[in-house]
Design a protein around this motif. Structure first.
Motif, mmCIF file in Angstrom:
data_model
loop_
_atom_site.group_PDB
_atom_site.id
_atom_site.type_symbol
_atom_site.label_atom_id
_atom_site.label_comp_id
_atom_site.label_asym_id
_atom_site.label_seq_id
_atom_site.Cartn_x
_atom_site.Cartn_y
_atom_site.Cartn_z
ATOM 1 N N MET A 172 0.834 -1.206 0.000
ATOM 2 C CA MET A 172 0.000 0.000 0.000
ATOM 3 C C MET A 172 0.872 1.261 0.000
ATOM 4 S SD MET A 172 -3.327 -0.184 -0.033
ATOM 5 C CE MET A 172 -3.855 1.269 0.860
ATOM 6 N N ILE A 173 0.654 2.142 -0.962
ATOM 7 C CA ILE A 173 1.341 3.425 -0.962
ATOM 8 C C ILE A 173 0.636 4.358 0.007
ATOM 9 C CG2 ILE A 173 1.852 5.466 -2.362
ATOM 10 C CD1 ILE A 173 2.337 3.671 -4.715
ATOM 11 N N ASN A 174 1.429 5.063 0.802
ATOM 12 C CA ASN A 174 0.889 5.969 1.819
ATOM 13 C C ASN A 174 0.442 7.268 1.149
ATOM 14 O OD1 ASN A 174 0.232 7.172 4.260
ATOM 15 N ND2 ASN A 174 2.361 7.719 4.725
ATOM 16 N N ALA A 175 -0.681 7.193 0.431
ATOM 17 C CA ALA A 175 -1.209 8.364 -0.269
ATOM 18 C C ALA A 175 -2.713 8.216 -0.424
ATOM 19 C CB ALA A 175 -0.549 8.514 -1.641
ATOM 20 N N ASP A 176 -3.383 9.337 -0.498
ATOM 21 C CA ASP A 176 -4.827 9.369 -0.695
ATOM 22 C C ASP A 176 -5.104 9.769 -2.141
ATOM 23 O OD1 ASP A 176 -7.515 10.102 -0.869
ATOM 24 O OD2 ASP A 176 -7.596 10.763 1.216
ATOM 25 N N PRO A 177 -5.690 8.881 -2.955
ATOM 26 C CA PRO A 177 -5.932 9.202 -4.366
ATOM 27 C C PRO A 177 -6.726 10.486 -4.566
ATOM 28 C CG PRO A 177 -6.336 6.877 -3.961
ATOM 29 C CD PRO A 177 -6.119 7.514 -2.619
ATOM 30 N N GLN A 178 -7.672 10.765 -3.666
ATOM 31 C CA GLN A 178 -8.465 11.993 -3.785
ATOM 32 C C GLN A 178 -7.604 13.235 -3.589
ATOM 33 O OE1 GLN A 178 -11.653 11.028 -0.924
ATOM 34 N NE2 GLN A 178 -13.082 11.215 -2.625
ATOM 35 N N GLU A 179 -6.648 13.140 -2.629
ATOM 36 C CA GLU A 179 -5.753 14.270 -2.387
ATOM 37 C C GLU A 179 -4.842 14.490 -3.601
ATOM 38 O OE1 GLU A 179 -5.528 16.275 0.701
ATOM 39 O OE2 GLU A 179 -7.529 15.427 0.608
ATOM 40 N N LEU A 180 -4.308 13.404 -4.161
ATOM 41 C CA LEU A 180 -3.450 13.524 -5.340
ATOM 42 C C LEU A 180 -4.215 14.136 -6.507
ATOM 43 C CD1 LEU A 180 -1.542 10.115 -5.250
ATOM 44 C CD2 LEU A 180 -0.707 12.343 -4.506
ATOM 45 N N SER A 181 -5.448 13.697 -6.689
ATOM 46 C CA SER A 181 -6.273 14.217 -7.777
ATOM 47 C C SER A 181 -6.553 15.707 -7.598
ATOM 48 C CB SER A 181 -7.580 13.432 -7.839
ATOM 49 O OG SER A 181 -8.459 13.998 -8.788
ATOM 50 N N LYS A 182 -6.796 16.091 -6.347
ATOM 51 C CA LYS A 182 -7.122 17.486 -6.040
ATOM 52 C C LYS A 182 -5.986 18.420 -6.456
ATOM 53 C CE LYS A 182 -7.602 18.256 -1.606
ATOM 54 N NZ LYS A 182 -8.239 18.006 -0.308
ATOM 55 N N PHE A 183 -4.755 18.027 -6.114
ATOM 56 C CA PHE A 183 -3.620 18.885 -6.444
ATOM 57 C C PHE A 183 -3.214 18.765 -7.916
ATOM 58 C CE2 PHE A 183 -3.248 18.720 -1.819
ATOM 59 C CZ PHE A 183 -3.118 20.070 -1.552
ATOM 60 N N SER A 184 -3.469 17.608 -8.516
ATOM 61 C CA SER A 184 -3.181 17.453 -9.947
ATOM 62 C C SER A 184 -4.079 18.348 -10.791
ATOM 63 C CB SER A 184 -3.353 15.987 -10.366
ATOM 64 O OG SER A 184 -2.324 15.192 -9.842
ATOM 65 N N GLU A 185 -5.335 18.497 -10.369
ATOM 66 C CA GLU A 185 -6.274 19.340 -11.112
ATOM 67 C C GLU A 185 -5.804 20.794 -11.171
ATOM 68 O OE1 GLU A 185 -9.053 18.556 -12.871
ATOM 69 O OE2 GLU A 185 -8.435 16.485 -12.519
ATOM 70 N N LEU A 186 -5.075 21.206 -10.156
ATOM 71 C CA LEU A 186 -4.607 22.596 -10.078
ATOM 72 C C LEU A 186 -3.173 22.751 -10.578
ATOM 73 C CD1 LEU A 186 -5.983 23.382 -6.508
ATOM 74 C CD2 LEU A 186 -6.903 24.276 -8.646
ATOM 75 N N ALA A 187 -2.590 21.678 -11.090
ATOM 76 C CA ALA A 187 -1.154 21.653 -11.370
ATOM 77 C C ALA A 187 -0.689 22.815 -12.245
ATOM 78 C CB ALA A 187 -0.763 20.315 -12.017
ATOM 79 N N HIS A 188 -1.485 23.148 -13.248
ATOM 80 C CA HIS A 188 -1.059 24.178 -14.195
ATOM 81 C C HIS A 188 -0.983 25.567 -13.562
ATOM 82 C CE1 HIS A 188 -5.417 24.349 -14.109
ATOM 83 N NE2 HIS A 188 -5.384 25.531 -14.685
ATOM 84 N N ARG A 189 -1.497 25.707 -12.340
ATOM 85 C CA ARG A 189 -1.526 27.025 -11.685
ATOM 86 C C ARG A 189 -0.455 27.186 -10.596
ATOM 87 N NH1 ARG A 189 -6.034 29.866 -12.819
ATOM 88 N NH2 ARG A 189 -6.148 30.917 -10.797
ATOM 89 N N TRP A 190 0.398 26.155 -10.414
ATOM 90 C CA TRP A 190 1.395 26.186 -9.334
ATOM 91 C C TRP A 190 2.252 27.450 -9.360
ATOM 92 C CZ3 TRP A 190 2.579 23.800 -4.914
ATOM 93 C CH2 TRP A 190 1.998 22.557 -4.638
ATOM 94 N N TRP A 191 2.701 27.855 -10.529
ATOM 95 C CA TRP A 191 3.673 28.955 -10.601
ATOM 96 C C TRP A 191 3.030 30.310 -10.881
ATOM 97 C CZ3 TRP A 191 8.490 29.034 -8.835
ATOM 98 C CH2 TRP A 191 9.047 27.801 -8.496
ATOM 99 N N ASP A 192 1.709 30.382 -10.809
ATOM 100 C CA ASP A 192 1.004 31.667 -10.900
ATOM 101 C C ASP A 192 0.903 32.246 -9.488
ATOM 102 O OD1 ASP A 192 -0.720 33.784 -11.088
ATOM 103 O OD2 ASP A 192 -2.316 32.701 -12.131
#
Length: 233
Positions: free
Chosen positions: A1-21
C-alpha cells in the motif's frame, strides 16, 4: 500500500497548471516560501548540501533551495504537479535540481542515509499515515542531518483560521483543501519524531494578517507551525 490518498493527489493534480502563478490558489505558498527558505537555510546551511523535498508539488520550495546552492531532489506522487515542476526548472534554468515520482517510503528503502537535509512541508496533513512519512524521512538522513516539517495544528482555532477563514471567508485556498480530522498537534508530531530517533531542535509558528496580507514566523504554534529536527551524528 502506498501511503497516499488518491483523492488528495487528484485534487492537487487538477490545479497543477496554476502552481507557478503567484496570484492563483497557490499564492499563500509563494508568500510563505521566503520565510520557510530563510529559516531552513539559517539552521541547516543549504549551500553544497544534498537536499530532498518530500511532497514537492510544483517545486516552489525545491526550486528556491536549488538556487541557494543545494543539490535538490523533489519527490511527489501527483504526476501532473511534477511535470509542472520539471518544466519550470527547464524554463528557468534552475541548476542542480531533479524530480521523481516516488513514495518517500520507497525512496528510504532505496537510498537510506543519503541526504543532508530533508524537507516535508504542508504535506503530512494530506496522507493516511503521517508517522510513516516521519520515519521514512529519518531513514533518508545522513547522521547529523536536518529534517524540517510544517503542518497545521488541530484545535478549534485552527479550524476557524485554516478552514473557515482561509477557504471560505478570505478564499486564500480552494474549498476542501484541508480536512480538520487530519490536522496534527505539535505534541503528536514531536512524539513521532522522537520515536523515529530524531532530536527536536526548534519549533516555530506561522501567522498571517489578512489586512496587510503579511506572513511572519513567531512563537505561536496554535495554527500553522514548523518543526526542525536532527538525526544524531
Amino acid at each position: 500500500m502506498i501511503n497516499a490518498d488518491p483523492q488528495e493527489l487528484s485534487k492537487f493534480s487538477e490545479l497543477a497548471h496554476r502552481w507557478w502563478d503567484p496570484d492563483s490558489e497557490f499564492k499563500p505558498l509563494h508568500q510563505i516560501n521566503p520565510l520557510r527558505l530563510d529559516w531552513i537555510d539559517r539552521l541547516a546551511g543549504l549551500q553544497g548540501k544534498r537536499v530532498l523535498d518530500v511532497g514537492c508539488g510544483g517545486g516552489i520550495l525545491s526550486d528556491s533551495m536549488a538556487r541557494r546552492g543545494a543539490d535538490v531532489l523533489g519527490i511527489d506522487l501527483a504526476s501532473r504537479a511534477l511535470k509542472v515542476a520539471q518544466l519550470h526548472a527547464l524554463e528557468a534554468g534552475t541548476p542542480n535540481i531533479d524530480y521523481r515520482e516516488v513514495a518517500v517510503e520507497a525512496l528510504a528503502a532505496e537510498q537510506p542515509g543519503s541526504f543532508d537535509v530533508v524537507t516535508c512541508m504542508e504535506m503530512m496533513e494530506h496522507v493516511p499515515d503521517p508517522s510513516s512519512v516521519v520515519a521514512a524521512c529519518t531513514r533518508l538522513l545522513k547522521p547529523g542531518g536536518w529534517v524540517f516539517f510544517s503542518t497545521i495544528n488541530r484545535n478549534p482555532k485552527s479550524f476557524l483560521f485554516a478552514i473557515v477563514g482561509a477557504e471560505y471567508v478570505l478564499k486564500l485556498l480552494p474549498r476542501g483543501t484541508h480536512e480538520y480530522a487530519r490536522f496534527i498537534r505539535p505534541s503528536e508530531l514531536a512524539q513521532w519524531c522522537r520515536a523515529a530517533g530524531l532530536d527536536l531542535v526548534q519549533t516555530r509558528g506561522m501567522e498571517y494578517n489578512p489586512l496587510t496580507q503579511r506572513y511572519w514566523l513567531s512563537g505561536d504554534t496554535s495554527v500553522n507551525y514548523l518543526l526542525a529536527c536532527r538525526r544524531p551524528a
